[in-house]
Motif scaffolding. Structure first.
Motif, mmCIF file in Angstrom:
data_model
loop_
_atom_site.group_PDB
_atom_site.id
_atom_site.type_symbol
_atom_site.label_atom_id
_atom_site.label_comp_id
_atom_site.label_asym_id
_atom_site.label_seq_id
_atom_site.Cartn_x
_atom_site.Cartn_y
_atom_site.Cartn_z
ATOM 1 N N ALA A 1 4.807 12.517 2.870
ATOM 2 C CA ALA A 1 3.824 11.927 1.958
ATOM 3 C C ALA A 1 2.489 12.660 2.085
ATOM 4 C CB ALA A 1 3.653 10.440 2.256
ATOM 5 N N TYR B 1 0.829 -1.208 0.000
ATOM 6 C CA TYR B 1 0.000 0.000 0.000
ATOM 7 C C TYR B 1 0.866 1.262 0.000
ATOM 8 C CZ TYR B 1 -4.425 -2.433 0.735
ATOM 9 O OH TYR B 1 -5.537 -3.218 0.586
ATOM 10 N N ALA B 2 1.932 1.256 0.780
ATOM 11 C CA ALA B 2 2.815 2.425 0.837
ATOM 12 C C ALA B 2 3.458 2.672 -0.522
ATOM 13 C CB ALA B 2 3.884 2.233 1.907
ATOM 14 N N GLN B 3 3.942 1.623 -1.155
ATOM 15 C CA GLN B 3 4.560 1.788 -2.474
ATOM 16 C C GLN B 3 3.556 2.308 -3.499
ATOM 17 O OE1 GLN B 3 6.243 -2.068 -3.269
ATOM 18 N NE2 GLN B 3 8.155 -1.579 -2.242
ATOM 19 N N ALA B 4 2.343 1.745 -3.483
ATOM 20 C CA ALA B 4 1.314 2.198 -4.422
ATOM 21 C C ALA B 4 0.943 3.655 -4.149
ATOM 22 C CB ALA B 4 0.074 1.305 -4.324
ATOM 23 N N GLY B 5 0.839 4.024 -2.885
ATOM 24 C CA GLY B 5 0.510 5.397 -2.535
ATOM 25 C C GLY B 5 1.575 6.383 -2.982
ATOM 26 N N LEU B 6 2.836 6.039 -2.772
ATOM 27 C CA LEU B 6 3.923 6.928 -3.183
ATOM 28 C C LEU B 6 3.989 7.047 -4.701
ATOM 29 C CD1 LEU B 6 6.712 5.961 -0.635
ATOM 30 C CD2 LEU B 6 5.297 8.025 -0.663
ATOM 31 N N LYS B 7 3.773 5.940 -5.400
ATOM 32 C CA LYS B 7 3.753 6.001 -6.868
ATOM 33 C C LYS B 7 2.606 6.892 -7.339
ATOM 34 C CE LYS B 7 5.847 1.482 -7.605
ATOM 35 N NZ LYS B 7 5.605 0.071 -7.962
ATOM 36 N N GLY B 8 1.455 6.763 -6.676
ATOM 37 C CA GLY B 8 0.307 7.594 -7.039
ATOM 38 C C GLY B 8 0.570 9.073 -6.812
ATOM 39 N N LEU B 9 1.178 9.395 -5.678
ATOM 40 C CA LEU B 9 1.499 10.801 -5.395
ATOM 41 C C LEU B 9 2.514 11.347 -6.392
ATOM 42 C CD1 LEU B 9 1.729 10.696 -1.501
ATOM 43 C CD2 LEU B 9 0.035 11.943 -2.872
ATOM 44 N N LEU C 1 0.500 15.041 -0.760
ATOM 45 C CA LEU C 1 -0.923 14.943 -1.098
ATOM 46 C C LEU C 1 -1.608 16.294 -0.911
ATOM 47 C CD1 LEU C 1 -3.459 13.338 -1.837
ATOM 48 C CD2 LEU C 1 -3.654 12.720 0.580
#
Length: 162
Positions: free
Chosen positions: A142, A36-44, A146
């Protein structure tokens, strides 16, 4: 037949089995948290980076300067800050995990020292503290990334509606 218990009324085999089950569950949950953290950082990173590309496209397609150049400058500044915050968060994630790894190594060395009665002392606290600090700052950055994206996206939409 009832399981064998020690003098304190504890079934050691069952306790070890339950501890292993909880350890395995914690390990799996850490994998999910990491995903989840990796996906969130990629999204940001993608959101802030795409916003910069969109602004560049907007400026490149504008026939004449009918927009607030200071507003565009601030949008670039905030979206760029969002990208920088995500990159810094990734670096802090590495620092955090490397520090926690060093703390775990010291705990392992301490257990070996205790088992062999060498008298050596290995203290993990410095590395645990650095890991916690890096983790906290990374989470803050992070969230800041956002917020930079959302705040300036809303601001640009409001200024465009005028």
């Amino acid at each position: 037949m009832e399981p064998e218990k020690d003098s304190n009324g504890i079934n050691r085999e069952l306790a070890i089995k339950v501890a292993d089950q909880h350890w395995n569950e914690a390990s799996e949950r850490l994998k999910y948290a990491t995903d989840y953290a990796q996906a969130g950082l990629k999204g940001l990173f993608l959101a802030n980076g795409a916003a910069i590309v969109a602004l560049l496209t907007f400026i490149g397609n504008a026939k004449e300067m009918r927009f607030d150049s200071l507003g565009i400058w601030w949008a670039f500044a905030w979206f760029s800050s969002g990208v920088a915050a995500v990159l810094a968060t990734n670096i802090l994630g590495y620092v955090s995990q490397a520090s926690y790894m060093q703390a775990s190594l010291r705990l392992s060395w301490q257990a070996e020292s205790d088992a062999h009665e060498t008298g050596q002392t290995f203290k993990p606290q410095k590395y645990e503290g650095l890991g916690s600090w890096a983790e906290g700052v990374g989470i803050f950055l992070a969230v800041a990334s956002l917020m930079a994206f959302v705040a300036h996206s809303l601001r640009l939409m409001q200024s465009h509606d005028r």
